[in-house]
Design a protein around this motif. Structure first.
Motif, PDB file in Angstrom:
ATOM      1  N   ASN A  16       2.808   5.297  -4.459  1.00 20.99           N
ATOM      2  CA  ASN A  16       3.633   5.838  -3.356  1.00 20.99           C
ATOM      3  C   ASN A  16       3.952   4.790  -2.315  1.00 20.99           C
ATOM      4  N   PHE A  17       4.986   5.137  -1.531  1.00 22.15           N
ATOM      5  CA  PHE A  17       5.289   4.301  -0.375  1.00 22.15           C
ATOM      6  C   PHE A  17       4.264   4.558   0.713  1.00 22.15           C
ATOM      7  N   GLY A  41      -0.208  -6.961   6.805  1.00 17.04           N
ATOM      8  CA  GLY A  41      -0.806  -6.149   5.762  1.00 17.04           C
ATOM      9  C   GLY A  41      -0.217  -4.751   5.695  1.00 17.04           C
ATOM     10  N   GLY A  42       0.721  -4.461   6.578  1.00 17.42           N
ATOM     11  CA  GLY A  42       1.323  -3.136   6.605  1.00 17.42           C
ATOM     12  C   GLY A  42       2.276  -2.899   5.438  1.00 17.42           C
ATOM     13  N   LYS A  44       5.342  -5.110   4.807  1.00 14.37           N
ATOM     14  CA  LYS A  44       6.714  -5.434   5.184  1.00 14.37           C
ATOM     15  C   LYS A  44       7.536  -5.948   4.006  1.00 14.37           C
ATOM     16  N   LEU A  46       7.813  -5.276   0.898  1.00 19.04           N
ATOM     17  CA  LEU A  46       8.497  -4.305   0.046  1.00 19.04           C
ATOM     18  C   LEU A  46       9.758  -3.761   0.713  1.00 19.04           C
ATOM     19  N   PRO A 295      -3.772 -12.128   0.287  1.00 24.00           N
ATOM     20  CA  PRO A 295      -4.183 -10.752   0.588  1.00 24.00           C
ATOM     21  C   PRO A 295      -5.689 -10.557   0.650  1.00 24.00           C
ATOM     22  N   HIS A 554      -4.358  -8.274  -7.508  1.00 23.16           N
ATOM     23  CA  HIS A 554      -5.100  -8.277  -6.257  1.00 23.16           C
ATOM     24  C   HIS A 554      -6.531  -7.814  -6.488  1.00 23.16           C
TER      25      HIS A 554
HETATM   26  P1  ADP Z   1       2.906  -7.747   5.456  1.00 22.21           P
HETATM   27  O1  ADP Z   1       4.010  -8.671   5.030  1.00 22.21           O
HETATM   28  O2  ADP Z   1       3.379  -6.595   6.252  1.00 22.21           O
HETATM   29  O3  ADP Z   1       1.775  -8.458   6.107  1.00 22.21           O
HETATM   30  P2  ADP Z   1       2.635  -7.326   2.682  1.00 22.21           P
HETATM   31  O4  ADP Z   1       4.024  -6.988   2.416  1.00 22.21           O
HETATM   32  O5  ADP Z   1       2.128  -8.660   2.279  1.00 22.21           O
HETATM   33  O6  ADP Z   1       2.274  -7.094   4.192  1.00 22.21           O
HETATM   34  O7  ADP Z   1       1.736  -6.202   2.053  1.00 22.21           O
HETATM   35  C1  ADP Z   1       0.343  -6.185   2.236  1.00 22.21           C
HETATM   36  C2  ADP Z   1      -0.334  -5.700   0.980  1.00 22.21           C
HETATM   37  O8  ADP Z   1      -0.108  -4.320   0.771  1.00 22.21           O
HETATM   38  C3  ADP Z   1       0.201  -6.399  -0.238  1.00 22.21           C
HETATM   39  O9  ADP Z   1      -0.899  -6.724  -1.032  1.00 22.21           O
HETATM   40  C4  ADP Z   1       1.080  -5.371  -0.903  1.00 22.21           C
HETATM   41  O10 ADP Z   1       1.165  -5.561  -2.278  1.00 22.21           O
HETATM   42  C5  ADP Z   1       0.395  -4.079  -0.536  1.00 22.21           C
HETATM   43  N1  ADP Z   1       1.316  -2.944  -0.460  1.00 22.21           N
HETATM   44  C6  ADP Z   1       2.467  -2.878   0.226  1.00 22.21           C
HETATM   45  N2  ADP Z   1       3.054  -1.679   0.081  1.00 22.21           N
HETATM   46  C7  ADP Z   1       2.252  -0.957  -0.728  1.00 22.21           C
HETATM   47  C8  ADP Z   1       2.295   0.374  -1.258  1.00 22.21           C
HETATM   48  N3  ADP Z   1       3.311   1.207  -0.988  1.00 22.21           N
HETATM   49  N4  ADP Z   1       1.281   0.769  -2.045  1.00 22.21           N
HETATM   50  C9  ADP Z   1       0.255  -0.069  -2.316  1.00 22.21           C
HETATM   51  N5  ADP Z   1       0.150  -1.312  -1.864  1.00 22.21           N
HETATM   52  C10 ADP Z   1       1.130  -1.765  -1.063  1.00 22.21           C
END
Ligand code: ADP
Ligand code: ZN
Length: 599
Positions: A16-17, A41-42, A44, A46, A295, A554
């Protein structure tokens, strides 16, 4: 057009998102501009990667750090996404080939540095391509007030004039109100939507402890809780970085130094090892960290105080991006407080700026000395209300506070009576009535404050003095001999007009049950031996391909494997982080290991 949820599940392997991802993605796919504020880690990435795959054409991602683009590209390629990075390390031939692929519609995502993007030559190339979107990562680099200012970012404002049809998405993890407005204005994003996610990072455990012996405390923390883990240790000065890294190596820890004074090649090599191997500890100044997308950083340790609570949150935010348990651990003492106060007092800035900096320092020290939930203090600072978290030191082991009026008055008058030149060690000796030659020679055994403080031991008095300095009632002569002197602010306390509460430091209380804290991630995995075997396989695969281990899978996915022990590829495919392409590439190898442990 591919559906976002389908892409999430089949390409990325996530069910899920999270949070606002779906909403943001829909908005961008529909052609809208946006500013996305999410903690590190939020999730972003995606937010632009999925629209990049759903919309036609190539997505152009602006990223300030060339050195780190390649890892993002490797990670995407592992998922079967057609990604490339354009940077100065490419030869002319490679560059024109990527540009050709962009024109031919053969690429999904291209990462590019801002200075390259804004060259006339490249913009002309882009006009001949079909563009899915522009993503501007680390968008706070556009802010002149922030510490990551990149002048090249300012030029990105013209993108929308040149490509009005192409949606633009700016992303950042650090933006207070003024910075946010600056981003909107400088990037001409006022018409776009803003998505602001909460700041909380629930998987990070915050802890702050009084500094007694930095090295011993750090070593104990690493050995008892993070053996074999990747992490970052922040120090203020280059010299301290070098020393701490060398010392940790002597203690058998795989530690590397990183600071701006190191040779560029050494820096790059150290960063590379940190990213590409499991279990490297990076000892660094704050020159290290921006854009580090690793990560599985399991801890961030501060041996010196950060500059502000914002800086602290950004630095600690590099831990636990994968959502698994991680530690933000800090030790600090009187000297650290004194140094920061002093730096501020002697810095040559405008009065307004000084007041601002004072406020920031007070917030930081308030965080250190708090008896409230640490997470609440942080989130309050960012304007998010919250309940006590249950995952910080003060929640886990509530800190006592006591009426500190009498203690403060004794300490302050001792400073006064001895002439406002002595350091904390001597002051404590006087308060505790120690019989030593120095005291006798100075006649301090005849002072009315001699021996009036026997109710506290040395550490307890140290804690009182530190808190008085933190509260601005005392100042320390840092350049001289570390003598303490009274400030204007101490008068009301001396006169007994304002109450003062002090925390009872718990340095000496029993350490939290070590076995329970020992490598939280193994506890998550359940089957320790299987988890380590999966990690070993991942390490072999990553070496063969020259990519970081987390690019294969991961930790979070390995934890799921160890926990659920899938028996076949359809069970494996159900785990978070296992997409189609990875299932095909690695399914058999990982299932084989799991099979050995389930027989
Ligand atoms: P940010 O750029 O906001 O710091 P990332 O895009 O690197 O964060 O994402 C942080 C981690 O969360 C990554 O390991 C990513 O694969 C994971 N992640 C992001 N969206 C989801 C999701 N919907 N479900 C599971 N894991 C996710
Ligand atoms: Zn808490």
């Amino acid at each position: 057009m591919p559906q976002p949820l389908d892409v999430l599940q089949t390409v990325f392997g996530y069910p899920n998102f999270r949070g606002a991802q779906a909403e943001i993605i829909d908005h961008v796919i529909a052609g809208g501009d946006a500013l996305v504020l999410m903690p590190t880690g939020g999730g972003k990435s995606l937010c632009y990667q999925i629209p990049a795959l759903c919309r036609e054409g190539v997505a152009v991602v602006v990223s300030p750090l060339i050195a780190l683009m390649q890892d993002q590209v490797s990670a995407l390629r592992q998922l079967g996404v057609k990604a490339a990075a354009l940077n100065s390390s490419l030869g002319y031939g490679e560059q024109t080939e990527i540009e050709r692929q962009m024109r031919a519609g053969q690429l999904d995502i291209v990462y590019v540095a801002p200075e390259r993007l804004m060259t006339e030559g490249f913009l002309t190339q882009l006009e001949r391509c079909r563009l899915a979107l522009f993503a501007i990562d680390e968008a706070h680099c556009v802010s002149q007030w922030g510490h990551d200012f990149r002048p090249e970012y300012l030029r990105l404002a013209t993108l929308h004039e040149r490509f009005p049809e192409v949606p633009r998405l700016a992303l950042t993890a650090t933006a207070d109100g003024p910075t946010r407005r600056e981003i909107l204005e400088k990037l001409k994003l006022e018409q776009g939507r803003q998505f602001v996610a909460g700041f909380d990072r629930p998987n990070i455990r915050y802890r702050v402890t009084a500094k007694t012996s930095a090295r011993t405390q750090l070593l104990a923390f690493l050995k008892s809780e993070h053996a074999g883990d990747s992490g970052i240790v922040y120090r203020l000065s280059r010299k301290n970085v070098d020393e701490a890294a060398a010392w940790l190596c002597d203690q058998g820890i795989d530690a590397l130094p990183y600071h701006a004074g190191l040779d560029k090649a050494v820096r790059a090599a150290n960063q590379d090892r940190f990213l590409n191997e499991d279990g490297v500890v990076m000892v660094a100044t704050i020159a290290f960290g921006m854009g580090i997308d690793k990560p599985d950083v399991r801890f961030v340790a501060h041996l010196d105080l950060p500059k502000s609570l914002e800086a602290y949150y950004q630095e600690t935010g590099r831990a636990g991006r994968d959502g698994l348990p991680a530690d933000a651990w800090m030790i600090y003492g009187l000297q650290d407080v004194a140094r920061l106060r002093q730096m501020l007092a002697t810095s040559e800035v405008s009065e307004a700026k000084r007041r601002l900096e004072h406020g920031k320092l007070d917030s930081l020290l308030g965080y250190c000395e708090t008896t409230r939930c640490r997470r609440q203090v942080i989130l309050d600072y960012f304007g998010d209300a919250s309940e006590p978290c249950g995952n910080c030191d003060t929640c886990l082991e509530p800190v006592e506070s006591f009426d500190g009026m009498v203690a403060a008055q004794k300490a302050l008058s001792c400073v006064y009576r001895t002439g406002q030149v002595f350091g904390v060690g001597h002051l404590i000796d006087v308060l505790r009535g120690s019989d030593n030659e120095r005291i006798r020679k100075l006649g301090h055994d005849r002072l009315p404050t001699f021996g009036i403080g026997s109710e506290f031991d040395k550490d307890e008095w140290r804690s009182v003095f530190r808190q008085l300095v933190a509260a601005g009632l005392l100042r320390v002569d840092v350049e001289g001999h570390g003598g303490l002197a009274l400030t204007e602010g101490c008068r009301p306390v001396l006169r007994g007009e304002t109450p003062i509460r002090l925390r009872r430091d718990q340095a000496k209380r029993k350490a939290p049950a070590r076995t329970e804290r020992r490598r939280a991630i193994l506890a998550e995995a359940g089957d320790e031996a299987l988890f380590e075997a999966l990690r070993a396989l991942r390490r072999d695969l990553s070496r063969q391909q020259g990519v970081p281990p987390y690019v294969i899978f991961h930790d979070a996915t390995l934890v799921e494997m160890a926990r659920h022990k899938p028996r076949n590829s359809s069970q494996l495919a159900r785990l978070s982080g296992v997409g189609q392409v990875k299932l095909e590439s690695y399914g058999t190898a990982f299932l084989e290991i799991i099979g050995r442990f389930t027989e």
